[in-house]
Design a protein around this motif. Sequence first.
Motif, PDB file in Angstrom:
ATOM      1  N   TYR A  11     119.896 -42.571  60.503  1.00  0.00           N
ATOM      2  CA  TYR A  11     119.196 -41.352  60.070  1.00  0.00           C
ATOM      3  C   TYR A  11     117.717 -41.611  59.816  1.00  0.00           C
ATOM      4  O   TYR A  11     116.879 -40.721  59.983  1.00  0.00           O
ATOM      5  N   SER A  12     117.405 -42.824  59.427  1.00  0.00           N
ATOM      6  CA  SER A  12     115.994 -43.170  59.236  1.00  0.00           C
ATOM      7  C   SER A  12     115.255 -43.083  60.581  1.00  0.00           C
ATOM      8  O   SER A  12     114.162 -42.514  60.672  1.00  0.00           O
TER       9      SER A  12
ATOM     10  N   VAL B  51     114.931 -39.361  61.567  1.00  0.00           N
ATOM     11  CA  VAL B  51     113.864 -38.682  60.821  1.00  0.00           C
ATOM     12  C   VAL B  51     112.495 -39.098  61.363  1.00  0.00           C
ATOM     13  O   VAL B  51     111.601 -38.254  61.536  1.00  0.00           O
ATOM     14  N   ASP B  52     112.334 -40.368  61.684  1.00  0.00           N
ATOM     15  CA  ASP B  52     111.067 -40.803  62.287  1.00  0.00           C
ATOM     16  C   ASP B  52     110.807 -40.076  63.601  1.00  0.00           C
ATOM     17  O   ASP B  52     109.678 -39.665  63.882  1.00  0.00           O
TER      18      ASP B  52
ATOM     19  N   MET C  16     111.802 -37.152  64.404  1.00  0.00           N
ATOM     20  CA  MET C  16     111.380 -35.779  64.092  1.00  0.00           C
ATOM     21  C   MET C  16     109.901 -35.752  63.748  1.00  0.00           C
ATOM     22  O   MET C  16     109.146 -34.925  64.267  1.00  0.00           O
TER      23      MET C  16
ATOM     24  N   PRO D 270     111.695 -32.423  58.890  1.00  0.00           N
ATOM     25  CA  PRO D 270     113.124 -32.757  58.759  1.00  0.00           C
ATOM     26  C   PRO D 270     113.759 -31.967  57.621  1.00  0.00           C
ATOM     27  O   PRO D 270     113.368 -32.108  56.468  1.00  0.00           O
TER      28      PRO D 270
ATOM     29  N   CYS E 120     117.207 -31.404  55.842  1.00  0.00           N
ATOM     30  CA  CYS E 120     118.490 -32.109  55.786  1.00  0.00           C
ATOM     31  C   CYS E 120     119.578 -31.312  55.075  1.00  0.00           C
ATOM     32  O   CYS E 120     119.442 -30.957  53.903  1.00  0.00           O
TER      33      CYS E 120
ATOM     34  N   LEU F  82     115.916 -41.927  52.054  1.00  0.00           N
ATOM     35  CA  LEU F  82     115.222 -41.083  53.040  1.00  0.00           C
ATOM     36  C   LEU F  82     114.217 -40.118  52.394  1.00  0.00           C
ATOM     37  O   LEU F  82     113.504 -39.411  53.088  1.00  0.00           O
TER      38      LEU F  82
ATOM     39  N   ARG G  39     110.500 -39.360  53.280  1.00  0.00           N
ATOM     40  CA  ARG G  39     110.128 -38.540  54.437  1.00  0.00           C
ATOM     41  C   ARG G  39     110.798 -37.163  54.458  1.00  0.00           C
ATOM     42  O   ARG G  39     110.263 -36.229  55.037  1.00  0.00           O
ATOM     43  N   ILE G  40     111.990 -37.055  53.859  1.00  0.00           N
ATOM     44  CA  ILE G  40     112.645 -35.738  53.802  1.00  0.00           C
ATOM     45  C   ILE G  40     112.299 -35.091  52.466  1.00  0.00           C
ATOM     46  O   ILE G  40     112.496 -35.695  51.413  1.00  0.00           O
TER      47      ILE G  40
ATOM     48  N   TRP H 275     115.984 -30.327  51.152  1.00  0.00           N
ATOM     49  CA  TRP H 275     117.404 -30.692  51.084  1.00  0.00           C
ATOM     50  C   TRP H 275     118.266 -29.462  50.796  1.00  0.00           C
ATOM     51  O   TRP H 275     117.984 -28.713  49.861  1.00  0.00           O
TER      52      TRP H 275
END
Length: 512
Positions: free
Chosen positions: A142-143, A146-147, A149, A156, A158, A195, A198-199, A202
């Motif tokens: 997922y890391s 997300v990068d 994205m 991102p 989530c 995460l 960067r995210i 939520w």
Amino acid sequence: MDRRNFIQVSAGAAAGALLAAHRSSMAQASSQVPGAIPEAEIKAARFPEGFFWGTATAAFQVEGAWKEDGKGESIWDRFTHTPGKVKGATTADVACDQYHLYAQDMALAKRLNQKSYRFSISWPRIQPSGTGAPNMKGLDHYSRLVDAMLENGLRPFCTIYHWDLPQGLEDRGGWPNRDLAGYYADYAGILAKHLGDRITIWAPFNMPWSFTYMGYGVGAFPPGRANFGDFLKAAHTVTLAQAQALRSIKAASSKATVGSAYGMCPAYPATDSEADRAATARYHAMNNVFFLEATMKGRYPKAFVGDPPYELMGFKPGDEKLMLAPLDWVGFHYYTRRIVSDASHVQAFGGGGFAGTEIEADPATGRDPYTRFRAVMPTEGPLTESGLEVWPRGIYDLVTQISREYDHPIIEITESGSGYLDAPYEKENGRIPDTRRIEFFREELAELARAIADGARVRSFHAWSLLDNFEWANGHTERYGLIYVDYRDQKRTIKDSGLWYGRVAASNRLDV
Ligand code: BGC
């Protein structure tokens, strides 16, 4: 007065401002398809600068790689591997293979000028049996996603849980077991810790009413239980879980904002009677704002005839404090609407059949002995191939209603879309002319623009879906994507609707 006019009148009267806000458009539109929006309104529609045009997907529906890199089994793996559960006997073992093809998919989203990508994380990739230390390989995936994205200019967004519960937690009783609230908050905290740099957006649960009701109330989805008490207990655990998760996310990440991805259907009374209006209010409380009211106000809305069945729900003294965790923004989906009538005097209760994204009550019965309403999807407007009525005005009514009831929150439209099966047309170089989907979005988005013009603080719209994907128990028999997927070789082809949506995203207008 035909039924459509009646619904307008009764909904307007019930909601106060609705009729006044409604323009003279219905008179013009009535000569066309019922519910259609006049071309002039579509041409005039504008979206604000900086609007987040997006698409949405869910881990189980797109990822595949069902047992790779230490992933545990989910209840949906178990369900789809059980013969007789999924149309066409397909599984999601490979799905769109986005676990491996994510870089390509994020680049495609960029090509469509997208600014937001709503995705979900598979809990059993992070905690294979639902508790304990995280599986770093899952987090690393997922890391990287997300990068990808961020590299493609996508925000991102989530979703922490889109239905794929670790089977290990179902084996401990599933959502009716109150302990799951704590396990879930631990899981959410792990995500925010790893995460959350960067995210920042939520959403704890996708459509909490749907997965608790379909999974535990009527058994159409895994784990396949059909017991109203189990549904109520599951719902209460999820209420506690969303609040506890909000706290654990914020403790782990100072940048986090938390909202929702609720499924909602605007509801209109079947007749003007007080009983039907009251039943419509109960539908809204149960299906649309049950979890929203709980988190915003620390109490359940009036979804039941009489007092809530607290004992059946497993409600404990002090829970009202635990439930309270006001959201930073409110996210919800819109697909279709409901007509609701009172079922207080009905003797027979049944869950109803499964149709598309929702459970429809069998019109001959009431849904259950506690909420005592009957809700049906009307078939006045056209139907999609997935069987849902197209009713563009529903999004206007829903957005303005939620704005009014919750003091004008920031709103994210987390999903909306239509299932049509259009496939590549060989005579035109494999182009996919899915004009019905374009029409669906043109009309609906014109109504969303009208809600924004009337003051609703909507900052995003996420089309379901970026690409065709595994449609739960309907397998591959429904296609909701802006991008066509050939499941034989995973080839992606942008549909005409995707190209159109890309132009919309670039210009903030619909006449493109
Ligand atoms: C769900 C999606 C589903 C879509 C179309 C939504 O309510 O969140 O997972 O694919 O409906 O049925």
